[in-house]
Design an enzyme around this catalytic site. Sequence first.
Site, short mmCIF file in Angstrom:
data_model
loop_
_atom_site.label_atom_id
_atom_site.label_comp_id
_atom_site.label_asym_id
_atom_site.label_seq_id
_atom_site.Cartn_x
_atom_site.Cartn_y
_atom_site.Cartn_z
CG HIS A 33 0.08 16.48 55.86
ND1 HIS A 33 0.77 15.43 56.43
CD2 HIS A 33 -1.16 16.46 56.40
CE1 HIS A 33 -0.03 14.81 57.29
NE2 HIS A 33 -1.20 15.41 57.29
CB CYS A 34 3.36 13.80 51.61
SG CYS A 34 4.25 14.95 50.56
CG ASN A 35 8.74 12.67 55.07
OD1 ASN A 35 8.57 12.94 56.26
ND2 ASN A 35 9.91 12.33 54.57
N GLY A 37 6.15 17.49 51.49
CA GLY A 37 5.29 18.42 50.78
C GLY A 37 5.77 18.71 49.37
#
Length: 118
Positions: A33-35, A37
Amino acid sequence: MADCPTAPLSAWFDTVADKIQCHVKHNERTLVHCNAGVSRSAALCLVYLMKYHGVSLREAHAWIKKCRPMARPNSGFWSQLIHYESELRGIASVQMVSSSMGDIPDIYAEETRNMTPL
């Protein structure tokens, strides 16, 4: 790490792909995940697919888009992905091309053809 085109995401490509594969070997799941996606996490998943599933960057992108239609790594990450694929496979299946939006991967060329930047 910032989600900007100049961020050196490629420094993490093999580490993250290897970690995902380690979990796969143990029949475990991995949440990448990241901020939002959209860019960083998608780019890292593309690397995993290229490295451990033996698919081209173009094929990996199609796979990711089926699972997460809004995935769209930024242009800097695309350049790093193209370079990685060239090192991994000896050839790149995606090229950066010039557009009215700046340099983009050829995968997006048709959809951006009539766009103009604000």
